[in-house]
Design a protein around this motif. Sequence first.
Motif, PDB file in Angstrom:
ATOM      1  N   ALA A 157     130.859  91.233 100.439  1.00  0.00           N
ATOM      2  CA  ALA A 157     130.540  89.881  99.946  1.00  0.00           C
ATOM      3  C   ALA A 157     131.132  89.789  98.553  1.00  0.00           C
ATOM      4  N   SER A 158     131.380  88.569  98.095  1.00  0.00           N
ATOM      5  CA  SER A 158     131.969  88.410  96.763  1.00  0.00           C
ATOM      6  C   SER A 158     130.974  88.909  95.713  1.00  0.00           C
ATOM      7  N   PRO A 159     131.488  89.389  94.572  1.00  0.00           N
ATOM      8  CA  PRO A 159     130.586  89.820  93.496  1.00  0.00           C
ATOM      9  C   PRO A 159     129.618  88.703  93.090  1.00  0.00           C
ATOM     10  N   GLU A 160     130.094  87.447  93.135  1.00  0.00           N
ATOM     11  CA  GLU A 160     129.241  86.320  92.734  1.00  0.00           C
ATOM     12  C   GLU A 160     128.055  86.182  93.689  1.00  0.00           C
ATOM     13  N   ALA A 161     128.335  86.243  94.996  1.00  0.00           N
ATOM     14  CA  ALA A 161     127.254  86.112  95.988  1.00  0.00           C
ATOM     15  C   ALA A 161     126.278  87.278  95.851  1.00  0.00           C
ATOM     16  N   ARG A 162     126.804  88.463  95.645  1.00  0.00           N
ATOM     17  CA  ARG A 162     125.931  89.644  95.559  1.00  0.00           C
ATOM     18  C   ARG A 162     125.055  89.588  94.307  1.00  0.00           C
ATOM     19  N   ALA A 163     125.667  89.163  93.187  1.00  0.00           N
ATOM     20  CA  ALA A 163     124.891  89.088  91.941  1.00  0.00           C
ATOM     21  C   ALA A 163     123.811  88.010  92.046  1.00  0.00           C
ATOM     22  N   ALA A 164     124.148  86.886  92.683  1.00  0.00           N
ATOM     23  CA  ALA A 164     123.156  85.810  92.832  1.00  0.00           C
ATOM     24  C   ALA A 164     121.982  86.300  93.677  1.00  0.00           C
ATOM     25  N   LEU A 170     115.378  90.015  91.447  1.00  0.00           N
ATOM     26  CA  LEU A 170     114.831  90.561  90.195  1.00  0.00           C
ATOM     27  C   LEU A 170     114.194  89.458  89.344  1.00  0.00           C
ATOM     28  N   LYS A 171     113.797  88.381  89.996  1.00  0.00           N
ATOM     29  CA  LYS A 171     113.057  87.268  89.374  1.00  0.00           C
ATOM     30  C   LYS A 171     113.693  86.773  88.071  1.00  0.00           C
ATOM     31  N   GLY A 172     114.841  86.110  88.240  1.00  0.00           N
ATOM     32  CA  GLY A 172     115.439  85.451  87.087  1.00  0.00           C
ATOM     33  C   GLY A 172     116.297  86.343  86.204  1.00  0.00           C
ATOM     34  N   ALA A 173     116.613  87.565  86.644  1.00  0.00           N
ATOM     35  CA  ALA A 173     117.491  88.411  85.836  1.00  0.00           C
ATOM     36  C   ALA A 173     118.828  87.701  85.640  1.00  0.00           C
ATOM     37  N   ASP A 174     119.445  87.913  84.492  1.00  0.00           N
ATOM     38  CA  ASP A 174     120.697  87.246  84.162  1.00  0.00           C
ATOM     39  C   ASP A 174     121.780  87.582  85.207  1.00  0.00           C
ATOM     40  N   VAL A 175     122.379  86.540  85.797  1.00  0.00           N
ATOM     41  CA  VAL A 175     123.343  86.753  86.883  1.00  0.00           C
ATOM     42  C   VAL A 175     124.576  87.509  86.383  1.00  0.00           C
ATOM     43  N   ARG A 176     125.026  87.182  85.135  1.00  0.00           N
ATOM     44  CA  ARG A 176     126.231  87.850  84.632  1.00  0.00           C
ATOM     45  C   ARG A 176     126.005  89.335  84.392  1.00  0.00           C
ATOM     46  N   ALA A 177     124.848  89.641  83.811  1.00  0.00           N
ATOM     47  CA  ALA A 177     124.531  91.059  83.546  1.00  0.00           C
ATOM     48  C   ALA A 177     124.345  91.803  84.871  1.00  0.00           C
ATOM     49  N   THR A 178     123.729  91.141  85.845  1.00  0.00           N
ATOM     50  CA  THR A 178     123.523  91.762  87.161  1.00  0.00           C
ATOM     51  C   THR A 178     124.871  92.036  87.818  1.00  0.00           C
ATOM     52  N   ARG A 179     125.793  91.065  87.693  1.00  0.00           N
ATOM     53  CA  ARG A 179     127.131  91.208  88.281  1.00  0.00           C
ATOM     54  C   ARG A 179     127.851  92.407  87.653  1.00  0.00           C
ATOM     55  N   GLU A 180     127.773  92.516  86.318  1.00  0.00           N
ATOM     56  CA  GLU A 180     128.444  93.638  85.638  1.00  0.00           C
ATOM     57  C   GLU A 180     127.863  94.973  86.099  1.00  0.00           C
ATOM     58  N   ALA A 181     126.528  95.037  86.208  1.00  0.00           N
ATOM     59  CA  ALA A 181     125.872  96.295  86.615  1.00  0.00           C
ATOM     60  C   ALA A 181     126.261  96.674  88.044  1.00  0.00           C
ATOM     61  N   LEU A 183     129.067  95.822  89.624  1.00  0.00           N
ATOM     62  CA  LEU A 183     130.471  96.230  89.679  1.00  0.00           C
ATOM     63  C   LEU A 183     130.662  97.632  89.102  1.00  0.00           C
ATOM     64  N   LYS A 184     129.857  97.951  88.078  1.00  0.00           N
ATOM     65  CA  LYS A 184     129.939  99.284  87.479  1.00  0.00           C
ATOM     66  C   LYS A 184     129.501 100.337  88.506  1.00  0.00           C
ATOM     67  N   ARG A 185     128.410 100.036  89.227  1.00  0.00           N
ATOM     68  CA  ARG A 185     127.914 100.990  90.227  1.00  0.00           C
ATOM     69  C   ARG A 185     128.910 101.107  91.393  1.00  0.00           C
ATOM     70  N   ASP A 186     129.479  99.971  91.827  1.00  0.00           N
ATOM     71  CA  ASP A 186     130.508 100.010  92.891  1.00  0.00           C
ATOM     72  C   ASP A 186     131.656 100.922  92.479  1.00  0.00           C
ATOM     73  N   ALA A 187     132.108 100.760  91.221  1.00  0.00           N
ATOM     74  CA  ALA A 187     133.269 101.526  90.751  1.00  0.00           C
ATOM     75  C   ALA A 187     132.940 103.014  90.762  1.00  0.00           C
ATOM     76  N   ALA A 188     131.741 103.364  90.287  1.00  0.00           N
ATOM     77  CA  ALA A 188     131.347 104.780  90.263  1.00  0.00           C
ATOM     78  C   ALA A 188     131.234 105.311  91.696  1.00  0.00           C
ATOM     79  N   ASP A 189     130.605 104.529  92.589  1.00  0.00           N
ATOM     80  CA  ASP A 189     130.399 104.997  93.968  1.00  0.00           C
ATOM     81  C   ASP A 189     131.728 105.110  94.731  1.00  0.00           C
ATOM     82  N   SER A 190     132.683 104.231  94.401  1.00  0.00           N
ATOM     83  CA  SER A 190     133.958 104.229  95.130  1.00  0.00           C
ATOM     84  C   SER A 190     134.931 105.279  94.620  1.00  0.00           C
ATOM     85  N   SER A 191     134.736 105.721  93.374  1.00  0.00           N
ATOM     86  CA  SER A 191     135.739 106.620  92.783  1.00  0.00           C
ATOM     87  C   SER A 191     135.306 108.081  92.757  1.00  0.00           C
TER      88      SER A 191
END
Length: 231
Positions: A157-164, A170-181, A183-191
């Motif tokens: 799914a797109s990062p936007e859909a996943r972060a939303a 997470l009850k109102g957690a910031d979407v941008r910060a969630t998206r960054e977190a 993507l960081k975990r995806d990068a670590a898990d994929s590499s």
Amino acid sequence: MENGAARTAPAVIVAIDGPSGTGKSSTSKAVAAQLGLSYLDTGAQYRAITWWMVSNGIDITDPTAIAAVAGKPEIVSGTDPSAPAISVDGTDVAGPIRTQEVTSKVSAVSAVPEVRARITELQRSIAAGAEDGIVVEGRDIGTTVLPDADLKIFLTASPEARAARRSGELKGADVRATREALLKRDAADSSRKTSPLAKADDAVEVDTSDLTLQQVIECVVTLVEEKRAAE
Ligand SMILES: Nc1ncnc2c1ncn2[C@@H]1O[C@H](COP(=O)(O)OP(=O)(O)O)[C@@H](O)[C@H]1O
Ligand SMILES: Nc1ccn([C@@H]2O[C@H](COP(=O)(O)OP(=O)(O)O)[C@@H](O)[C@H]2O)c(=O)n1
């Protein structure tokens, strides 16, 4: 066919992989419940061992320290899709494994080969013991844990859909910060070197960005039924 005589369908093994927020857990639980299969959340097992490391003061930036104690905690996973359960040394950790602290540390712990070897063995024995079949969800199920699974699904799914989706949970957690977190975990898990997050060559890829959860569930149920009919 003595043991299978009473069965209406042969045991089926379904592997569902993909990055965070693509719908693996919700889809896997619903498909397993609908088809009368067991269910295994392998991410919960990596979260559980991470929780144990943190609780026992292990330096999670030190792979050697993690490897030295990887065999210590006893992790027990329930396989009922309507009541997922996970315990460590007899303590129910279903709540504590979802904290932000565990989420931010799980990729480092799960990258350690000794951790993966231990958890992979546990996953294979649970799958082998599931008499009516099982839906196993994670990152490396189709590629490494159960390469002979009857059906492999890779959810995206797109990062936007996943972060939303995640920030909604997470009850109102910031979407941008969630998206960054995410993507960081995806990068670590994929590499990581050992058994990274990857689509198996023979997996069916389903982009869930514009599908409802119900549509994804129906799609996977249909694929399982087609597989069973062909056998
Ligand atoms: N297709 C979908 N459309 C909208 N929301 C979804 C969809 N699939 C899952 N969700 C929601 O997104 C959140 C994350 O789903 P989850 O199944 O936990 O993903 P994963 O296990 O891949 O991390 C949950 O709140 C879930 O209800
Ligand atoms: N088969 C698996 C499953 C999870 N994991 C690790 O466990 C973490 C947590 O998995 P999860 O499925 O609970 O994560 P979410 O997608 O629910 O956020 C992942 O980010 C991976 O680091 C893994 O390495 N291999």
